[in-house]
Design a protein around this motif. Structure first.
Motif, PDB file in Angstrom:
ATOM      1  N   LYS A  58       1.599  -7.718   4.587  1.00 38.27           N
ATOM      2  CA  LYS A  58       1.397  -6.595   3.745  1.00 38.27           C
ATOM      3  C   LYS A  58       2.464  -5.418   4.128  1.00 38.27           C
ATOM      4  O   LYS A  58       3.368  -5.564   5.255  1.00 38.27           O
ATOM      5  CB  LYS A  58       0.187  -5.847   4.345  1.00 38.27           C
TER       6      LYS A  58
ATOM      7  N   GLU B 251      -7.657  -0.125   9.959  1.00 36.57           N
ATOM      8  CA  GLU B 251      -8.781  -0.822   9.184  1.00 36.57           C
ATOM      9  C   GLU B 251      -8.414  -2.278   8.911  1.00 36.57           C
ATOM     10  O   GLU B 251      -9.175  -3.258   9.026  1.00 36.57           O
ATOM     11  CB  GLU B 251      -9.037   0.162   8.146  1.00 36.57           C
ATOM     12  N   ASP B 252      -7.364  -2.585   8.210  1.00 32.97           N
ATOM     13  CA  ASP B 252      -6.747  -3.875   7.624  1.00 32.97           C
ATOM     14  C   ASP B 252      -6.798  -4.706   9.191  1.00 32.97           C
ATOM     15  O   ASP B 252      -7.261  -6.030   8.762  1.00 32.97           O
ATOM     16  CB  ASP B 252      -5.358  -3.787   7.098  1.00 32.97           C
TER      17      ASP B 252
ATOM     18  N   LEU C 274      -0.925   6.448   6.552  1.00 35.80           N
ATOM     19  CA  LEU C 274      -1.661   5.443   6.447  1.00 35.80           C
ATOM     20  C   LEU C 274      -2.012   4.585   7.593  1.00 35.80           C
ATOM     21  O   LEU C 274      -2.446   3.299   7.575  1.00 35.80           O
ATOM     22  CB  LEU C 274      -0.623   4.393   5.506  1.00 35.80           C
TER      23      LEU C 274
ATOM     24  N   TYR D 229       5.894  -1.683   8.020  1.00 38.84           N
ATOM     25  CA  TYR D 229       5.259  -0.084   7.921  1.00 38.84           C
ATOM     26  C   TYR D 229       6.526   0.505   7.732  1.00 38.84           C
ATOM     27  O   TYR D 229       7.466   0.950   8.709  1.00 38.84           O
ATOM     28  CB  TYR D 229       4.675   0.246   9.105  1.00 38.84           C
TER      29      TYR D 229
ATOM     30  N   TYR E 132       3.323  -1.356   4.153  1.00 43.76           N
ATOM     31  CA  TYR E 132       2.780   0.079   3.918  1.00 43.76           C
ATOM     32  C   TYR E 132       4.102   0.983   3.741  1.00 43.76           C
ATOM     33  O   TYR E 132       5.027   1.024   4.530  1.00 43.76           O
ATOM     34  CB  TYR E 132       2.192   0.314   5.170  1.00 43.76           C
TER      35      TYR E 132
ATOM     36  N   ASP F  41       4.373   4.700   3.704  1.00 43.25           N
ATOM     37  CA  ASP F  41       4.044   5.843   4.047  1.00 43.25           C
ATOM     38  C   ASP F  41       4.840   7.154   3.658  1.00 43.25           C
ATOM     39  O   ASP F  41       5.557   7.495   4.337  1.00 43.25           O
ATOM     40  CB  ASP F  41       3.567   5.843   5.452  1.00 43.25           C
TER      41      ASP F  41
ATOM     42  N   GLN G 136       0.793  -1.090   0.021  1.00 45.70           N
ATOM     43  CA  GLN G 136       0.013  -0.327  -0.033  1.00 45.70           C
ATOM     44  C   GLN G 136       0.918   1.313   0.113  1.00 45.70           C
ATOM     45  O   GLN G 136       1.685   1.570   0.885  1.00 45.70           O
ATOM     46  CB  GLN G 136      -0.823  -0.119   1.253  1.00 45.70           C
TER      47      GLN G 136
ATOM     48  N   PRO H 160      -4.453   5.165   9.988  1.00 46.02           N
ATOM     49  CA  PRO H 160      -5.966   4.388   9.667  1.00 46.02           C
ATOM     50  C   PRO H 160      -6.170   3.394   8.873  1.00 46.02           C
ATOM     51  O   PRO H 160      -7.023   2.540   9.126  1.00 46.02           O
ATOM     52  CB  PRO H 160      -6.627   5.814   8.992  1.00 46.02           C
ATOM     53  N   GLN H 161      -5.503   3.376   7.684  1.00 44.18           N
ATOM     54  CA  GLN H 161      -5.610   2.234   6.977  1.00 44.18           C
ATOM     55  C   GLN H 161      -5.186   1.134   7.345  1.00 44.18           C
ATOM     56  O   GLN H 161      -5.759   0.035   7.397  1.00 44.18           O
ATOM     57  CB  GLN H 161      -4.828   2.619   5.391  1.00 44.18           C
TER      58      GLN H 161
END
Length: 386
Positions: free
Chosen positions: A184, A46-47, A40, A149, A186, A188, A35, A42-43
């Motif tokens: 995953k 959510e994930d 990021l 992240y 991220y 950012d 992503q 908040p995303q």
């Protein structure tokens, strides 16, 4: 399970042996999403709530001393507010921390807080963090899931994608580790605004490397947008992140375990990793890779792999970015040459280097052979010019 029995006559004695074949063939899908965006967290939350880590409720947030307060603590706070358990595990920032002792310290700290196999590791930071945390996740409890992240330009370009994890030792860099994929990643872009300028510059080395080995059009784009990258222009930074991901994806998809093609991602790293170590990490990783790239194009030009004009374009782009293109005076050249033998591409005691072919391609030296045996004399000759 297949049973086999055979009798063997050993010096007049009949010996009966049984053998069992354990069939463990399986197909594993290690696919994951990257992503790219801004702000990021908040995303990310959510994930997590949506089941990214399955039913796991306990998270070990691993970071370094530079990033802990900026991004890791806010992520932990959000996890706790959402009802999850979690702790922050912090180690001193810098490449010198990427060693087995740090990994052991983190593992002991997690064990002391009763982390077991029902946990997930979250790596928050740059390349050193992702290398260490990913390696730890791959071995902790014989493997627990982890999420990356990325908060630096360098990690977005390099360490956050591909699953390579490792630590350094005094004898070699990145030879103790494993390939272990995250759930995953991220990237950012917003976090880049808090980076010191030298770290934005540092990240450009891996980006330029990707353009050199895979995409001449991307190289041209960088020549015309260096200032925008260093100024953290959101649109430009998102674009180069996407291009970096695309280059790494094309390579890693074809050779996840680095059997052949993935070796091309080590362009510039033979001399780069050696000089980084010999400098006692006074040079940042990207700075060292930049010098390694210069050595590679200089020797490649001598060998006819690229023209003088192409060589000069690469060196000029590195200079324009603010990266070093000469070996610092304090570096012992002979110590540097000796250190080359600890490179992971060495085979049968021979130094091997990846070379670009012009701009946007790499040299092939046979069927799926992408590194060329290189003599000390060839390397010394180039280093003397730098």
């Amino acid at each position: 399970m297949v049973h086999n029995m055979e009798c063997v006559n050993v010096i007049g004695m009949e010996v009966t042996m049984k053998s069992f074949r354990v069939e463990l063939r399986k197909v594993v899908d290690d696919s994951y999403d990257v992503q790219i965006g801004r702000n990021l967290i908040p995303q990310f939350m959510e994930d997590i709530k949506g089941g990214l880590a399955g039913t796991i409720k306990k998270f070990a947030v691993i970071t370094d001393s530079h990033v802990a307060d900026l991004y890791a603590q806010p992520i932990l706070d959000e996890l706790r507010k959402a009802g999850y358990q979690g702790d922050l595990f912090v180690f001193p920032a810098g490449e010198k921390s990427k060693i087995r002792k740090t990994k052991e310290m983190l593992e002991d700290a997690m064990l002391a807080k009763s982390y077991r196999r029902d946990c997930c590791v979250i790596a928050v930071g740059g390349g050193v963090v992702s290398d260490l945390a990913g390696f730890l996740a791959g071995t902790y409890g014989r493997g627990v899931p982890f999420i990356n992240y990325a908060t630096t330009h360098l990690s977005a370009a390099d360490a956050s994608i591909g699953g390579k994890t490792a630590v350094d030792t005094e004898l070699a860099t990145n030879l103790i580790g494993l390939i272990y994929q995250p759930l995953k990643v991220y990237v950012d872009i917003e976090t880049w605004k808090t980076l010191p300028k030298e770290h934005m510059i540092n990240g450009m080395a891996e980006t330029i490397k990707h353009a050199c080995l895979a995409d001449e059009g991307f190289f041209y784009y960088l020549e015309n947008h260096v200032e925008d990258v260093l100024a953290c222009d959101a649109e430009v930074c998102e674009y180069i992140s996407e291009k970096n991901c695309a280059v790494k994806y094309e390579v890693v998809m074809k050779d996840e375990k680095e059997k052949s093609l993935r070796e091309i991602l080590n362009l510039g790293h033979t001399v780069g990793r050696a000089i980084e170590t010999v400098s006692d990490y006074q040079l940042l990783h990207g700075e060292a890779v930049s010098i390694g790239m210069v050595a590679q194009v200089r020797l490649g030009c001598k060998l006819g792999f690229l023209t003088e004009e192409q060589r000069n374009r690469v060196i000029h782009l590195l200079e324009k970015t603010g990266l070093p293109v000469a070996i610092p005076a304090y570096i012992d050249r002979e110590a540097l040459v000796k250190k080359l033998y600890t490179d992971k591409k060495v085979r049968d005691g021979k130094i091997r280097m990846v070379f670009q072919k012009g701009i946007g391609q790499v040299m092939s030296f046979g069927d799926e052979i992408y590194a060329r045996p290189t003599t000390e004399e060839e390397i010394r000759d180039v280093l003397s010019e730098m």
